[in-house]
Motif scaffolding. Structure first.
Motif, PDB file in Angstrom:
ATOM      1  N   HIS A 132      18.947  -3.945  -9.865  1.00 32.17           N
ATOM      2  CA  HIS A 132      20.384  -4.015 -10.146  1.00 32.17           C
ATOM      3  C   HIS A 132      20.731  -3.462 -11.525  1.00 32.17           C
ATOM      4  CE1 HIS A 132      20.813  -6.220  -6.478  1.00 32.17           C
ATOM      5  NE2 HIS A 132      20.168  -7.280  -6.907  1.00 32.17           N
ATOM      6  N   TRP A 133      19.761  -2.955 -12.247  1.00 32.38           N
ATOM      7  CA  TRP A 133      19.993  -2.398 -13.589  1.00 32.38           C
ATOM      8  C   TRP A 133      20.006  -0.883 -13.478  1.00 32.38           C
ATOM      9  CZ3 TRP A 133      18.646  -5.078 -18.643  1.00 32.38           C
ATOM     10  CH2 TRP A 133      18.784  -6.461 -18.524  1.00 32.38           C
ATOM     11  N   GLU A 134      21.179  -0.289 -13.454  1.00 32.25           N
ATOM     12  CA  GLU A 134      21.269   1.160 -13.300  1.00 32.25           C
ATOM     13  C   GLU A 134      20.769   1.900 -14.530  1.00 32.25           C
ATOM     14  OE1 GLU A 134      25.049   2.506 -12.113  1.00 32.25           O
ATOM     15  OE2 GLU A 134      25.056   1.435 -10.191  1.00 32.25           O
ATOM     16  N   GLU A 135      20.792   1.251 -15.700  1.00 33.50           N
ATOM     17  CA  GLU A 135      20.396   1.935 -16.935  1.00 33.50           C
ATOM     18  C   GLU A 135      18.909   1.841 -17.211  1.00 33.50           C
ATOM     19  OE1 GLU A 135      22.461  -0.655 -16.905  1.00 33.50           O
ATOM     20  OE2 GLU A 135      24.480  -0.021 -17.531  1.00 33.50           O
ATOM     21  N   VAL A 136      18.157   1.098 -16.398  1.00 36.68           N
ATOM     22  CA  VAL A 136      16.720   0.905 -16.634  1.00 36.68           C
ATOM     23  C   VAL A 136      15.971   1.221 -15.354  1.00 36.68           C
ATOM     24  CG1 VAL A 136      14.911  -0.729 -17.297  1.00 36.68           C
ATOM     25  CG2 VAL A 136      17.169  -0.893 -18.349  1.00 36.68           C
ATOM     26  N   GLY A 137      14.857   1.920 -15.475  1.00 36.08           N
ATOM     27  CA  GLY A 137      14.067   2.248 -14.293  1.00 36.08           C
ATOM     28  C   GLY A 137      12.620   2.520 -14.646  1.00 36.08           C
ATOM     29  N   PHE A 138      11.833   2.738 -13.624  1.00 35.03           N
ATOM     30  CA  PHE A 138      10.415   3.056 -13.736  1.00 35.03           C
ATOM     31  C   PHE A 138      10.125   4.211 -12.779  1.00 35.03           C
ATOM     32  CE2 PHE A 138      11.059  -1.322 -14.786  1.00 35.03           C
ATOM     33  CZ  PHE A 138      10.178  -1.609 -15.812  1.00 35.03           C
ATOM     34  N   PRO A 139       9.053   4.963 -13.013  1.00 38.46           N
ATOM     35  CA  PRO A 139       8.692   5.986 -12.022  1.00 38.46           C
ATOM     36  C   PRO A 139       8.488   5.372 -10.648  1.00 38.46           C
ATOM     37  CG  PRO A 139       7.415   6.255 -14.036  1.00 38.46           C
ATOM     38  CD  PRO A 139       8.150   4.958 -14.169  1.00 38.46           C
ATOM     39  N   LYS A 140       8.829   6.108  -9.613  1.00 37.98           N
ATOM     40  CA  LYS A 140       8.733   5.597  -8.239  1.00 37.98           C
ATOM     41  C   LYS A 140       7.572   6.301  -7.537  1.00 37.98           C
ATOM     42  CE  LYS A 140      13.729   4.791  -8.071  1.00 37.98           C
ATOM     43  NZ  LYS A 140      13.920   5.212  -9.478  1.00 37.98           N
ATOM     44  N   PRO A 141       6.520   5.584  -7.206  1.00 36.44           N
ATOM     45  CA  PRO A 141       5.365   6.221  -6.562  1.00 36.44           C
ATOM     46  C   PRO A 141       5.626   6.517  -5.094  1.00 36.44           C
ATOM     47  CG  PRO A 141       4.976   3.878  -6.820  1.00 36.44           C
ATOM     48  CD  PRO A 141       6.298   4.156  -7.479  1.00 36.44           C
ATOM     49  N   ILE A 142       5.086   7.632  -4.618  1.00 36.14           N
ATOM     50  CA  ILE A 142       5.180   7.965  -3.191  1.00 36.14           C
ATOM     51  C   ILE A 142       3.806   7.999  -2.531  1.00 36.14           C
ATOM     52  CG2 ILE A 142       7.305   9.267  -3.525  1.00 36.14           C
ATOM     53  CD1 ILE A 142       5.649  11.820  -3.236  1.00 36.14           C
ATOM     54  N   PHE A 143       2.766   8.109  -3.340  1.00 38.12           N
ATOM     55  CA  PHE A 143       1.401   8.059  -2.815  1.00 38.12           C
ATOM     56  C   PHE A 143       0.505   7.497  -3.901  1.00 38.12           C
ATOM     57  CE2 PHE A 143      -2.851   9.934  -2.832  1.00 38.12           C
ATOM     58  CZ  PHE A 143      -3.322   9.557  -1.581  1.00 38.12           C
ATOM     59  N   ALA A 144      -0.453   6.659  -3.505  1.00 35.20           N
ATOM     60  CA  ALA A 144      -1.382   6.102  -4.478  1.00 35.20           C
ATOM     61  C   ALA A 144      -2.692   5.722  -3.804  1.00 35.20           C
ATOM     62  CB  ALA A 144      -0.775   4.876  -5.164  1.00 35.20           C
ATOM     63  N   SER A 181       0.835  -1.204   0.000  1.00 39.42           N
ATOM     64  CA  SER A 181       0.000   0.000   0.000  1.00 39.42           C
ATOM     65  C   SER A 181       0.865   1.247   0.000  1.00 39.42           C
ATOM     66  CB  SER A 181      -0.917   0.018   1.227  1.00 39.42           C
ATOM     67  OG  SER A 181      -1.625   1.237   1.308  1.00 39.42           O
ATOM     68  N   LEU A 182       0.362   2.278  -0.671  1.00 36.93           N
ATOM     69  CA  LEU A 182       1.038   3.571  -0.700  1.00 36.93           C
ATOM     70  C   LEU A 182       0.076   4.680  -0.291  1.00 36.93           C
ATOM     71  CD1 LEU A 182       3.047   3.084  -3.991  1.00 36.93           C
ATOM     72  CD2 LEU A 182       4.059   3.614  -1.787  1.00 36.93           C
ATOM     73  N   ASP A 183      -0.965   4.317   0.443  1.00 38.92           N
ATOM     74  CA  ASP A 183      -1.954   5.294   0.852  1.00 38.92           C
ATOM     75  C   ASP A 183      -1.434   6.117   2.031  1.00 38.92           C
ATOM     76  OD1 ASP A 183      -4.401   6.647   0.881  1.00 38.92           O
ATOM     77  OD2 ASP A 183      -5.485   4.821   0.361  1.00 38.92           O
ATOM     78  N   MET A 184      -2.236   7.059   2.458  1.00 34.77           N
ATOM     79  CA  MET A 184      -1.822   7.979   3.513  1.00 34.77           C
ATOM     80  C   MET A 184      -1.768   7.268   4.869  1.00 34.77           C
ATOM     81  SD  MET A 184      -0.700  10.936   4.034  1.00 34.77           S
ATOM     82  CE  MET A 184      -1.001  11.608   2.410  1.00 34.77           C
TER      83      MET A 184
END
Length: 769
Positions: free
Chosen positions: A402-414, A136-139
């Motif tokens: 472990h892949w420094e050249e590949v990533g995805f957005p990182k959620p902080i709230f959802a 969960s990323l809720d409040m």
């Protein structure tokens, strides 16, 4: 001797525990003071009866933990527990694109996952900001904060309960609403309905007009029909090629909803009072960056805040916290369009009725339209719940940790209606290739001729590598790997061009500067790929992964019989074909492979072969499930991108080390998951190193050829200059001699107007030059 070593180790441990009190997680030296400061600050906020400073403090602290990797570590611990344990407390739920599991259905009946934590010193720093439930990323609210925001929390619960289809389907007005929606769709599709007879009789009209008309009607009918049309355009195994081509032009772009709706939705999701959005955000762009059929994305800056540095005296003033809002954090805020969940549910109910009618028609039952609609409806329901996408992003970030050249957005709230995530820099890959195409077209070339080789190498090799990792190692595939969902950051360190210079990162952090310096010294190039839009993923089961890898490795071996055997396993229900029909399909595959696919090193056109296989599947009425269709479409996307960037690069030959190992090593076919995991852990790095060696050798050859071609072009230009100079010199000599002969010795001129032999030779030489 052993006893002495044991005593020494014990003493070292005692000294270490005294010198490093944080050796025990329960005795953190800063924990009590942080908790005390946090409690004091919370009490002050409670006394002010204002939830906004608390909310932007939570968001800012979450961003810090995401940036320093603390959130990734805590999620990794939770994720590993979920894999090792069957306990529901640690269940990690992935909503797959096949949608055939009942658990894939997402509902809102339990309301929002607002967490309440106690003010005890046992809570870690991470648990004060992120929920204990790692998925969960809720409040997170303390009991005091829960009371302050009680009204807003109840408003959000009431709002989200309206999206629960079990509740609104029992309302009195639901049936009339569904009826009027059916009438609206009937009017919208009336051009297609009125001309279907003509389309049935005339193939020319059907291919050139009717399919495009159908695409226009789908585009006007809402997110469910748009998404279904996009999905159908990839199913050339089920639908005619002209149909797929027409619907491939169907875009997911949708009109953006108003700023008023965005503000109301974000405030409701964060449980802050109406009109207080800018007390949490330092800035919030009213116009969206992009708008799709499900949601739209805004750029925003969260106000900087935080509990002041821990000190024993610590009187915390609210003004001290407010003053820290000058340097906020840039984020992306994804906001769902209003009524999307309800509209999707109603549309799929209507589509199910139509699918039943189509399945009952003679000759069309084999396509199982209703089954595909049901599967796709579960996936669409998941896409309309943005917290599901946020969870997918965290799992994908874990897989590529472990892949420094590949990533995805990182959620902080959802929550179901809103995601707040890191704003990823970069330029869309399809836009980059289009710009190089336009640049090259001015001189009659293609994008691959003018794109810098390091950039082309990075795009094609990393694109193929991440696809193979998702397929072979992770069994979790991003369901939409087209170049529009791939963002590129690149730095060529002064060796680029105006287009590549726009790909440079603007990250001012010292960590990024160190990365750039190391990349410049080691490779002379820096690149990073970010994949976005993870609302749809394909959770592959072991047999699905094995069957598709079996098909791809059969392409490398040129083995049509094994390929046919793998394809026949692409549907759970494999008893729908008779033995004669299976044999006919196998013979067609064998004949096609003999003609078009002869294996590694024969320059196999993977895209053409896969499209041919889909055509054979359609002609023989072979079924394939949705996950396999996703894998085929992603493979075509990667191969098509490689063709545009570097046509000589053969993705099948590059994937040979991994595909051949999977085909030949019996350890990969073992039923023991432990043994297979050990094999993947030990062998995959070796196989990827072999692939990297192939890539390096290939692109070194490309560089040599380009340098050789450049030398030849320079030599050709130099010789051309010498020829021009020589021609000019001969002409000058000729005219000078003509003048001499005309003035001094006119008898050298033939009475019939012919030149002397010497001048005739010069004339021939001049014309030859």
């Amino acid at each position: 001797m052993i006893y002495i070593l044991f005593i020494l180790l014990l003493q070292c441990g005692c000294v270490y525990s005294k010198l490093c009190p944080f050796f025990s997680p329960d005795k953190l030296p800063w924990k009590g003071r942080t908790q005390k400061a946090f409690d004091q600050w919370t009490q002050l906020v409670v006394s002010q009866n204002d939830i906004c400073p608390y909310v932007y403090h939570i968001l800012t602290e979450r961003m810090k933990q995401v940036s320093n990797g603390e959130r990734a570590k805590s999620f990794a611990r939770y994720y590993r527990k979920s894999i090792a344990s069957m306990d529901d407390e640690y269940s990690i739920k992935i909503v797959s694109s096949h949608g055939r599991n009942q658990a894939d259905e997402v509902v809102n009946s339990e309301g929002p996952s607002l967490m309440v934590v106690g003010n005890d010193v046992s809570a870690t720093c991470s648990e004060m900001y992120f929920p204990r439930d790692g998925s969960s990323l809720d409040m997170v609210f303390t009991p005091e904060m829960y009371q302050v925001a009680y009204k807003e929390i109840q408003d959000r619960i009431e709002s989200e309960s309206k999206d629960d289809h079990e509740r609104y389907s029992n309302q009195f007005l639901f049936v009339p609403t569904l009826f009027f929606r059916a009438i609206q769709l009937g009017i919208n599709f009336s051009p297609v309905t009125l001309t279907c007879g003509l389309a049935a009789m005339s193939q020319t009209f059907r291919d050139r007009v009717w399919y495009r008309m159908l695409g226009s009607c789908l585009a006007r009918s809402g997110p469910a029909f748009i998404k279904w049309g996009q999905w159908a355009s990839t199913r050339s195994d089920m639908f005619p090629d002209a149909f797929c081509t027409a619907l491939s032009e169907l875009h997911a772009d949708a009109p953006a909803h108003s700023w008023k709706i965005t503000q109301k939705t974000v405030e409701e999701s964060l449980c802050i009072p109406t009109g207080s959005l800018f007390r949490v955000f330092q800035s919030f762009e009213r116009e969206p960056v992009a708008s799709g059929s499900i949601a739209q994305i805004h750029k925003a800056v969260i106000k900087a805040s935080g509990v002041p540095p821990c000190d024993s005296s610590g009187i915390i003033k609210l003004a001290d916290v407010e003053e820290k809002g000058s340097n906020g954090t840039l984020v992306a805020v994804k906001v769902r369009h209003p009524n999307v969940a309800k509209l999707i549910d109603m549309d799929f109910r209507i589509m199910s009725i139509l699918a039943n009618i189509i399945d009952s028609l003679p000759g069309l039952g084999w396509m199982r339209i209703r089954s595909s609609i049901e599967q796709f409806s579960h996936t669409m329901a998941a896409q309309s719940h943005l917290n599901v996408e946020a969870h997918h992003l965290e799992v994908l970030n874990y897989n590529f940790r472990h892949w420094e050249e590949v990533g995805f957005p990182k959620p902080i709230f959802a929550c179901p209606k809103v995601i707040i995530e890191t704003f990823e820099e970069g330029k869309i890959c399809s836009t980059i290739i289009d710009q190089y195409d336009r640049l090259a077209s001015d001189v009659g070339l293609a994008a691959s001729d003018v794109m810098p080789i390091p950039l082309a190498k990075f795009i094609v090799t990393k694109g193929l590598a991440l696809y193979l990792k998702m397929l072979i190692v992770d069994n979790l595939m991003h369901a939409d790997l087209h170049p529009g969902n791939i963002m590129i950051v690149a730095e060529l360190f002064g060796k680029g061009d105006p287009i590549s210079s726009m790909l440079q990162s603007v990250d001012p952090s010292a960590k990024h500067a160190m990365k750039m310096a190391a990349a410049e010294v080691a490779y002379g190039f820096y690149g990073h790929i970010t994949l976005v839009d993870a609302g749809m993923v394909a959770q592959l089961e072991e047999d699905e992964s094995a069957n598709f890898i079996g098909l791809m490795s059969s392409l490398g071996a040129g083995d049509g019989k094994t390929a046919a055997k793998s394809v026949l396993e692409f549907s759970q229900d494999n008893n729908y074909l008779t033995a004669e029909e299976k044999e006919a399909f196998t013979q067609d595959m064998i004949a096609y492979f003999k003609e078009r696919c002869r294996g590694y090193g024969t320059n196999v056109d993977v895209g053409e072969v896969l499209r041919g296989v889909l055509g054979i599947i359609k002609n023989n009425h072979v079924r394939i499930d949705a996950n396999y269709a996703t894998l085929v479409v992603n493979a075509l996307c990667i191969e098509g991108m490689a063709k545009r960037v570097c046509p000589a690069y053969n993705v099948l030959d590059a994937a040979k080390p991994l595909l051949s190992a999977y085909r030949s090593l019996p350890i990969y076919k073992s039923n023991s998951q432990t043994l297979k995991k050990i094999a993947l852990t030990c062998l995959t790095p070796i196989l990827y190193s072999q692939k990297n060696a192939f890539d390096k050798k290939f692109f070194n050859k490309v560089i040599e050829e380009k340098q050789g071609n450049s030398f030849l072009r320079k030599l050709s230009r130099t010789l051309t200059k010498f020829v021009i100079l020589g021609t000019s010199a001969v002409m000058i000599l000729r005219f000078s001699r003509l003048e001499d002969t005309s003035d001094d010795n006119p008898s050298n001129i033939d009475p019939r107007g012919r030149l002397p032999p010497v001048l005739q030779i010069e004339k021939v030489m001049t014309s030859a030059l």
